[in-house]
Enzyme design. Sequence first.
Site, mmCIF file in Angstrom:
data_model
loop_
_atom_site.group_PDB
_atom_site.id
_atom_site.type_symbol
_atom_site.label_atom_id
_atom_site.label_comp_id
_atom_site.label_asym_id
_atom_site.label_seq_id
_atom_site.Cartn_x
_atom_site.Cartn_y
_atom_site.Cartn_z
ATOM 1 N N ASP A 36 -2.637 -11.706 0.208
ATOM 2 C CA ASP A 36 -3.064 -10.400 -0.278
ATOM 3 C C ASP A 36 -1.949 -9.817 -1.152
ATOM 4 O OD1 ASP A 36 -5.005 -8.146 1.153
ATOM 5 O OD2 ASP A 36 -3.123 -7.297 0.429
ATOM 6 N N LYS A 57 -6.512 -7.721 -3.815
ATOM 7 C CA LYS A 57 -7.678 -6.826 -3.737
ATOM 8 C C LYS A 57 -7.261 -5.371 -3.939
ATOM 9 C CE LYS A 57 -11.319 -7.632 -1.655
ATOM 10 N NZ LYS A 57 -11.988 -8.412 -2.680
ATOM 11 N N MET A 169 -4.966 5.123 1.636
ATOM 12 C CA MET A 169 -5.707 5.132 0.363
ATOM 13 C C MET A 169 -6.037 6.561 -0.080
ATOM 14 S SD MET A 169 -8.089 1.802 1.123
ATOM 15 C CE MET A 169 -7.980 1.837 2.912
HETATM 16 N N1 SAH Z 1 -3.656 -3.211 6.559
HETATM 17 C C1 SAH Z 1 -2.810 -2.245 5.886
HETATM 18 C C2 SAH Z 1 -3.627 -1.202 5.153
HETATM 19 C C3 SAH Z 1 -4.441 -1.759 4.015
HETATM 20 S S1 SAH Z 1 -5.291 -0.503 3.122
HETATM 21 C C4 SAH Z 1 -1.865 -1.604 6.902
HETATM 22 O O1 SAH Z 1 -2.050 -1.788 8.102
HETATM 23 O O2 SAH Z 1 -0.927 -0.919 6.492
HETATM 24 C C5 SAH Z 1 -4.157 -0.200 1.801
HETATM 25 C C6 SAH Z 1 -3.495 1.154 1.994
HETATM 26 O O3 SAH Z 1 -2.524 1.070 3.022
HETATM 27 C C7 SAH Z 1 -2.739 1.648 0.781
HETATM 28 O O4 SAH Z 1 -3.586 2.279 -0.148
HETATM 29 C C8 SAH Z 1 -1.777 2.629 1.421
HETATM 30 O O5 SAH Z 1 -2.419 3.845 1.737
HETATM 31 C C9 SAH Z 1 -1.451 1.914 2.717
HETATM 32 N N2 SAH Z 1 -0.240 1.079 2.610
HETATM 33 C C10 SAH Z 1 -0.172 -0.254 2.716
HETATM 34 N N3 SAH Z 1 1.106 -0.670 2.623
HETATM 35 C C11 SAH Z 1 1.845 0.445 2.463
HETATM 36 C C12 SAH Z 1 3.238 0.697 2.339
HETATM 37 N N4 SAH Z 1 4.141 -0.296 2.347
HETATM 38 N N5 SAH Z 1 3.645 1.983 2.204
HETATM 39 C C13 SAH Z 1 2.769 3.007 2.217
HETATM 40 N N6 SAH Z 1 1.441 2.828 2.331
HETATM 41 C C14 SAH Z 1 0.989 1.569 2.459
#
Ligand code: SAH
Length: 249
Positions: A36, A57, A169
């Site tokens: 991903d 994605k 998001m």
């Molecule tokens: N599975 C991931 C989330 C995926 S959805 C998790 O558990 O973190 C994608 C969203 O996750 C992004 O739009 C953002 O809001 C958040 N996100 C993912 N990685 C991030 C990071 N390193 N710092 C801040 N927000 C993050």
Amino acid sequence: MKLGKVTLLSAGPGALDLLTLRAARVLSEADVLLVDDLANPEIVTLAPQARVIAVGKRGGCRSTPQAFIERLMCRMARRGAHVVRVKGGDALMFGRAGEEMSALRRAGVPVDIVNGVSAAFAAAAGLGMSLTHRDHCAGVTFVTAHRQDGTAPNWTALAATGTTLAIYMGVQRVEGLCATLLAHLDAATPAAAVQWAGTAHERRLLTTLGCLAQDVRAGDFASPAILLVGGAVGEAALASSVDTIAIAA
Ligand code: SAH
């Protein structure tokens, strides 16, 4: 031919040392990695023997169709491969893991999960605050600002929960979601944004709900970033380790 399997593996928020020991072991055993684009690209160094396929994605960008990814995983696992599907954060948080597990189960392909650190936890650690501080809240709610069908979550109901809101998001829709939350929560409610939480590029903003949208724009916060809203976020200001780039008056 021996049936392979698929592991949905959580890559955590970015830093490789936030991977679990189990994730490192599974990576070392993988035949194929489907990675991903929120995962740290350096993760492939932990699977030097694996064939690597990038399947990004990211919202708003061109991405690999979900159905294609699911077919690819099924096909390779049926040929005997151990396919490791690497997802950012925790694989079970907003990562389409539910859809992928259903597709794999329908196809008779064994699937297992390796957990990891989700963005909300990495952000809270960076801010030096507890998501569930009992002086302020009854818990934490993980919510996306962007639902599959295009509708917004029920911010009115969410504001009434008395929980810390960890909003995934949300940066692109920050104005609208703040306006709705402000109809139910005090403008002085503590709020934060953390971009690239848990990585060397982490940026933190500590402010109030009333100023969150304006500060997010002024600070140029963009995806991937997470928003935290609620009384517990106010404790972040008390932590000496906090490196805020803006504090609203
Ligand atoms: N599975 C991931 C989330 C995926 S959805 C998790 O558990 O973190 C994608 C969203 O996750 C992004 O739009 C953002 O809001 C958040 N996100 C993912 N990685 C991030 C990071 N390193 N710092 C801040 N927000 C993050």
